[in-house]
Scaffold this active site. Structure first.
Site, PDB file in Angstrom:
ATOM      1  N   GLU A   1     -20.423  -5.105 167.694  1.00 46.76           N
ATOM      2  CA  GLU A   1     -21.025  -5.623 166.465  1.00 46.76           C
ATOM      3  C   GLU A   1     -22.058  -4.661 165.858  1.00 46.76           C
ATOM      4  O   GLU A   1     -22.051  -4.429 164.652  1.00 46.76           O
ATOM      5  CB  GLU A   1     -21.630  -7.010 166.697  1.00 46.76           C
ATOM      6  CG  GLU A   1     -20.593  -8.086 167.044  1.00 46.76           C
ATOM      7  CD  GLU A   1     -19.496  -8.240 165.995  1.00 46.76           C
ATOM      8  OE1 GLU A   1     -19.621  -7.706 164.880  1.00 46.76           O
ATOM      9  OE2 GLU A   1     -18.476  -8.893 166.324  1.00 46.76           O
TER      10      GLU A   1
ATOM     11  N   GLU B   1     -14.603  -6.328 159.120  1.00 45.05           N
ATOM     12  CA  GLU B   1     -13.509  -6.842 159.961  1.00 45.05           C
ATOM     13  C   GLU B   1     -12.422  -5.784 160.121  1.00 45.05           C
ATOM     14  O   GLU B   1     -11.850  -5.625 161.201  1.00 45.05           O
ATOM     15  CB  GLU B   1     -12.932  -8.142 159.388  1.00 45.05           C
ATOM     16  CG  GLU B   1     -13.954  -9.250 159.130  1.00 45.05           C
ATOM     17  CD  GLU B   1     -14.895  -9.557 160.292  1.00 45.05           C
ATOM     18  OE1 GLU B   1     -14.497  -9.351 161.453  1.00 45.05           O
ATOM     19  OE2 GLU B   1     -16.053  -9.971 160.031  1.00 45.05           O
TER      20      GLU B   1
ATOM     21  N   GLU C   1     -13.003 -16.275 169.281  1.00 45.68           N
ATOM     22  CA  GLU C   1     -14.244 -15.651 169.729  1.00 45.68           C
ATOM     23  C   GLU C   1     -15.365 -16.705 169.698  1.00 45.68           C
ATOM     24  O   GLU C   1     -15.471 -17.431 168.716  1.00 45.68           O
ATOM     25  CB  GLU C   1     -14.648 -14.477 168.829  1.00 45.68           C
ATOM     26  CG  GLU C   1     -15.816 -13.711 169.416  1.00 45.68           C
ATOM     27  CD  GLU C   1     -16.214 -12.469 168.592  1.00 45.68           C
ATOM     28  OE1 GLU C   1     -15.627 -12.231 167.522  1.00 45.68           O
ATOM     29  OE2 GLU C   1     -17.114 -11.766 169.050  1.00 45.68           O
TER      30      GLU C   1
ATOM     31  N   GLU D   1     -12.092 -10.778 163.283  1.00 41.40           N
ATOM     32  CA  GLU D   1     -11.262  -9.576 163.299  1.00 41.40           C
ATOM     33  C   GLU D   1      -9.993  -9.671 164.144  1.00 41.40           C
ATOM     34  O   GLU D   1      -9.504  -8.636 164.616  1.00 41.40           O
ATOM     35  CB  GLU D   1     -12.109  -8.408 163.810  1.00 41.40           C
ATOM     36  CG  GLU D   1     -12.500  -8.469 165.310  1.00 41.40           C
ATOM     37  CD  GLU D   1     -13.866  -9.089 165.594  1.00 41.40           C
ATOM     38  OE1 GLU D   1     -14.341  -9.880 164.760  1.00 41.40           O
ATOM     39  OE2 GLU D   1     -14.446  -8.798 166.656  1.00 41.40           O
ATOM     40  N   ASN D   2      -9.411 -10.871 164.351  1.00 46.40           N
ATOM     41  CA  ASN D   2      -8.196 -11.013 165.155  1.00 46.40           C
ATOM     42  C   ASN D   2      -7.198  -9.898 164.835  1.00 46.40           C
ATOM     43  O   ASN D   2      -6.957  -9.592 163.668  1.00 46.40           O
ATOM     44  CB  ASN D   2      -7.532 -12.353 164.856  1.00 46.40           C
ATOM     45  CG  ASN D   2      -8.527 -13.479 164.817  1.00 46.40           C
ATOM     46  OD1 ASN D   2      -9.203 -13.752 165.787  1.00 46.40           O
ATOM     47  ND2 ASN D   2      -8.654 -14.111 163.656  1.00 46.40           N
TER      48      ASN D   2
HETATM   49  N1  TRP Z   1     -16.566 -11.183 165.421  1.00 44.79           N
HETATM   50  C1  TRP Z   1     -16.948 -11.883 164.236  1.00 44.79           C
HETATM   51  C2  TRP Z   1     -17.593 -10.839 163.341  1.00 44.79           C
HETATM   52  O1  TRP Z   1     -17.309  -9.859 163.081  1.00 44.79           O
HETATM   53  C3  TRP Z   1     -17.935 -12.957 164.494  1.00 44.79           C
HETATM   54  C4  TRP Z   1     -17.399 -14.340 164.575  1.00 44.79           C
HETATM   55  C5  TRP Z   1     -16.557 -14.919 163.725  1.00 44.79           C
HETATM   56  C6  TRP Z   1     -17.742 -15.347 165.501  1.00 44.79           C
HETATM   57  N2  TRP Z   1     -16.346 -16.222 164.085  1.00 44.79           N
HETATM   58  C7  TRP Z   1     -17.080 -16.501 165.161  1.00 44.79           C
HETATM   59  C8  TRP Z   1     -18.571 -15.389 166.595  1.00 44.79           C
HETATM   60  C9  TRP Z   1     -17.228 -17.698 165.846  1.00 44.79           C
HETATM   61  C10 TRP Z   1     -18.720 -16.569 167.307  1.00 44.79           C
HETATM   62  C11 TRP Z   1     -18.037 -17.722 166.940  1.00 44.79           C
HETATM   63  O2  TRP Z   1     -18.523 -10.583 162.937  1.00 44.79           O
HETATM   64 ZN    ZN Z   2     -18.234  -8.197 163.711  1.00 39.83          ZN
END
Ligand code: TRP
Ligand code: ZN
Length: 883
Positions: A332, A310, A133, A276-277
């Protein structure tokens, strides 16, 4: 204005990334339904074969354009098994002859060991791990790397068995075995179609702890937390938090986990908090590891909240995902709302709400009032990584919370059910979410949706007028222009309020246009100016306003100091009660600040210091809540309320207020401190934590009094946990006590093999209120244990200083700005995403007094003069300079 050809056709070739627009959204031209990835991992490189089944839409004679990252070497491209003509752009791979669909095989080679951006596939310690992400997957293979392309993934990992005994990916393990020459493999399949940003791979020498969770419908899920073997003793709290999260989502939302396996991995080098993969969450060590010796009570709460966050993404983010990155708050904002509610249910709801309000006021309001202001749903961006902001996350959560308040808990739950019924397995928009809530509740949310499109913090002005027995409450709203949005339409928002009669009892007068509930009267504000009439309000009754902080606004009211002191004693709403104390404290500190600026004597009245007397007298008050009431607003928040920020005077005034409190209430503070000190050993229960919270706050006051030196030293030496130890260290770091050097050295010795604890050693010194902090921070940046490559270490020194130490950062010499600008340029060469996240404090120049303003602007120009600046930093620095 950008012309259409530049926006669409040649963007990929352009030297700099160009801005992209929500209004230009088009469905994907290439759709991948299945992908098989084979990773061959070596110390020198990684080879990846990606075989995708794809179909195409639109002009089938046109070449297929895929996203391809700058760190990617394309080795070969085949269509249906036959070598295909292809060409490489700066950010793309173009493949000829793709037709209507078929099989695409791409072989790429990358160098994970050289990847300092921590995006795509990289190495942390010896471990291979991924962060996809938002747009990291394109650094692994060429792909339509956008969240509305959802595919089923099958993954094979081959690696050296000795250095990488553990091989993980999303979904379920399906095969594993030896390969000879010391190598082995594992295969994984994820049955749920997912966007590429949720792909993950981990390979390394990791230990793990295991547990199980049985879901409501009887599925037995295996839970693993993987970490460096030395850290396995710090994983239990995360495991317990995970099980509580799983139970909570079932109980509150009826949502069950959907695979037989849930893995978490702790990684030391990580750009953000956690990711959250699907089935394989990857966590920054800071957000998962906790032991009494290494983590504070706050750290424990933060781990619980992030584990929840997550985990909750599995439904809000993964099962239902975003159509495009403009919709980021769809997952989010909603997931932050869910984690906040989870934490509120696990601990103290009242205290949790105050913590969340503090984050808004000290981080989100400044963002919303500055050059980087943007709506919860941005409508344009250059670099999406720059939009993982407190606005998208925390204001986004407030937007969900307001919907919850407007339609009520029951309708909100129906709306969630409808959202999943309609959109499970889809990539959708914030409009789809709002539509589910509107349809489930019957409430018209069309005006409400302005919260998604208009930036800026509304200012609410509330006034009262008595006519006979009735009181008319008038609420006006106004939102200042933000960049690109000169005119604002009124917002639709819930305004919760109550009344307290002179005897301290709550009363519920009949109201026109309002609705009484258990926690107060709900008024729906929709107009620029609106009045509500309360019938038969007894003389002297005081209104309790914006209960629960029911909308993310700045509140101005005609409440007097007497009204506020009264609410502080009697209000049943914890937010309004705390806010009464905060308002008195702001009054007092800002009054002293104004006097200092004008060279007058400090005002004789001390409304907050006076009101505190009743707090020490109230023996029934929960110690944790008392600590909240005694905590002054921070300097960043206070600075927001000054017409022109004078950071030095503000700091001095706040210090004077703290000294005044410490002097006046020394005896009460000392007695309470002594009574709170633990009799037995360390405990983690709520009562023990509340006692630590208050005792450690009182310690900060008492450190200002004669004998503070010895008290702090004794506190440090008696500490059997990080919460107490860091409290003493912080008092020491602020001081010029004789024991200062020895205690800082002792802490360093204890922490040098625990990176997360060493981070605290840097942070405590960076946030010191001493006058020499800017020099000290420079010195620390040359300390052998400091590095720009590890985001946690970098933030522990630099962000702590520039974001949390307002007076230090704004040192009159301008050295704070210089230091930050130089650090940004140095970090930009290593990790542009992280460099960009440092820019914001320099952009707040417009609010600061002229001498500092000039130096801040110089520093921004110094950054923008760098010819090889990343798109990430350029976007924010350029916006910041424009103001
Ligand atoms: N989706 C992740 C979260 O819950 C956010 C995130 C984690 C992210 N690593 C990242 C966003 C690297 C951009 C780049 O909150
Ligand atoms: Zn998130």
């Amino acid at each position: 204005m950008m012309d259409q050809a530049v926006r669409n056709g040649t963007e990929a070739q352009a030297e700099h990334k160009v801005e992209i627009f929500l209004a230009d959204y088009e469905p994907p031209k290439t759709v991948v339904t299945d992908i098989r990835l084979v990773f061959c991992l070596f110390d020198t490189h990684a080879d990846i074969t990606a075989t995708s089944t794809f179909t195409r839409n639109g002009d089938l004679a046109a070449p297929m354009v895929l996203d391809a990252g700058d760190m990617l070497e394309i080795v070969s491209v085949k269509l249906d098994g036959v070598a295909a003509r292809h060409s490489r752009g700066k950010r793309t791979l173009t493949v000829e002859g793709a037709g209507a669909g078929g099989t695409l095989e791409i072989v790429t080679r990358i160098k994970p060991q050289d990847n300092t951006k921590l995006e795509g596939l990289y190495r942390s310690g010896g471990m291979f791990c991924t962060q996809c992400e938002a747009e990291g997957f394109r650094q692994i293979t060429a792909f339509p790397d956008r969240p509305d392309v959802m595919a089923r993934y099958a993954v094979r990992i081959e690696a050296d068995k000795a250095s990488c005994p553990v091989l993980l990916s999303n979904g379920n393990p399906v095969a594993s075995g030896g390969l000879g020459e010391g190598r082995h493999f594992a295969e994984w399949e994820d049955p749920f179609p997912k966007p590429s940003y949720l792909f993950a791979l981990v390979a390394g020498d990791l230990g793990h702890i295991t547990d199980h969770f049985t879901t409501a419908s009887g599925r037995r899920v295996t839970l693993n937390i993987y970490a460096d073997p030395r850290d396995l003793d710090k994983c239990d709290h995360a495991m317990e938090s995970l099980k509580r999260s799983m139970r909570w989502d079932e109980e509150v939302y009826g949502l069950e986990y959907d695979l037989d396996l849930f893995n978490i991995v702790a990684v030391g080098d990580f750009n953000m908090g956690a990711m959250e993969n699907k089935g394989l969450n990857v966590f920054n060590t800071k957000c998962v590891l906790a032991s009494p010796e290494t983590a504070t009570d706050r750290d424990y709460d933060s781990v619980e909240g992030i584990i929840g966050h997550e985990y909750f993404h599995n439904w809000t983010g993964n099962r239902v995902t975003c159509r495009d990155w403009f919709q980021l708050s769809l997952k989010e904002g909603l997931t932050v709302f869910r984690d906040q509610e989870f934490s509120a249910d696990m601990g103290s709801r009242a205290v949790k709400r105050l913590d969340d309000v503090r984050i808004l006021r000290s981080h989100q309001f400044p963002e919303d009032g500055g050059p980087l202001a943007h709506p919860v749903r941005p409508d344009r961006y250059v670099e999406i990584n720059n939009f993982y902001t407190v606005t998208v996350y925390n204001k986004g959560a407030e937007v969900i919370r307001m919907m919850h308040r407007l339609i009520g808990a029951e309708a909100f739950r129906k709306g969630m059910d409808l959202y999943f019924a309609r959109h499970d397995g889809q990539a959708v928009t914030c409009d789809d979410f709002a539509a589910a809530m509107a349809d489930a509740s019957g409430k018209d949310l069309s005006q409400f949706k302005r919260w998604y499109s208009q930036a800026g913090t509304p200012v609410l002005s509330v006034s009262r007028a008595r006519t006979g027995n009735d009181v008319i409450v008038t609420i006006e709203q106004e939102t200042a222009p933000t960049p690109g949005q000169p005119v604002k339409e009124p917002f639709h928002m819930p305004f919760l309020m109550g009344w307290v009669a002179t005897d301290g009892q709550a009363i519920t007068p009949v109201v026109t246009g309002g609705d009484w509930r258990e926690d107060g009267c709900l008024l729906e504000v929709r107009e620029g100016r609106q009045s509500f009439t309360f019938k038969d309000v007894p003389e002297g009754a005081v209104p309790s306003l914006l209960r629960g902080f029911s909308a993310p606004v700045r509140l101005k009211s005609d409440l007097t100091r007497e009204d506020l002191a009264f609410l502080l004693r009697y209000d049943s709403d914890p937010f309004a009660r705390w806010e009464a104390a905060q308002t008195l404290a702001r009054d007092q500190v800002l009054g002293v600040t104004a006097a200092l600026i004008e060279g007058r004597n400090a005002p004789a009245d001390t409304p907050f210091s006076d009101a505190v007397e009743s707090l020490f007298a109230d023996k029934a008050l929960d110690p944790a809540f008392l600590a909240e009431l005694l905590t002054l607003p921070g300097e960043v928040e206070l600075g927001q309320m000054m017409e022109v920020l004078e950071p030095g005077h503000l700091h001095e005034a706040r210090e004077a207020t703290l000294n005044d409190l410490a002097t006046r209430y020394e005896a009460e503070m000392r007695a309470r401190y002594d009574s709170l000190r633990p009799k037995g050993g360390y405990k983690q229960d709520g009562a023990a934590r509340a006692a630590r919270r208050l005792a450690n706050l009182l310690l900060q006051f008492l450190a200002r009094r004669p004998g503070g030196d010895a008290l702090v030293k004794a506190h440090y030496e008696a500490a059997d946990n990080m919460t107490d130890r860091i409290a003493a260290l912080s008092a020491v770091s602020d001081s010029d006590f004789a024991c200062r050097g020895a205690i800082l050295a002792d802490f360093y010795e204890r922490s040098k093999d625990e990176p997360l604890v060493l981070d605290k050693w840097f942070a405590v010194q960076a946030t010191s209120r001493r006058g020499d902090t800017v020099q000290k921070v420079r010195e620390l940046s040359r300390h052998p244990a400091f590095t720009l490559k590890n985001p946690n270490r970098l933030r522990s020194l630099v962000s702590s200083f520039t974001m949390l130490n307002q007076a230090g950062f704004h040192d009159p010499s301008g050295q704070g700005y210089r230091f930050l600008a130089e650090t940004i340029l140095a970090v930009d060469k290593i990790n542009p995403l992280i460099a960009a996240r440092l820019v914001a404090p320099l952009g707040r120049w417009a609010r600061v007094e002229p001498a500092r303003q000039a130096m801040m602007l110089d520093s921004l120009r110094f950054i923008l003069d760098e010819p090889k600046l990343s798109d990430d930093v350029r976007e924010l620095a350029a916006k910041s300079l424009k103001g």
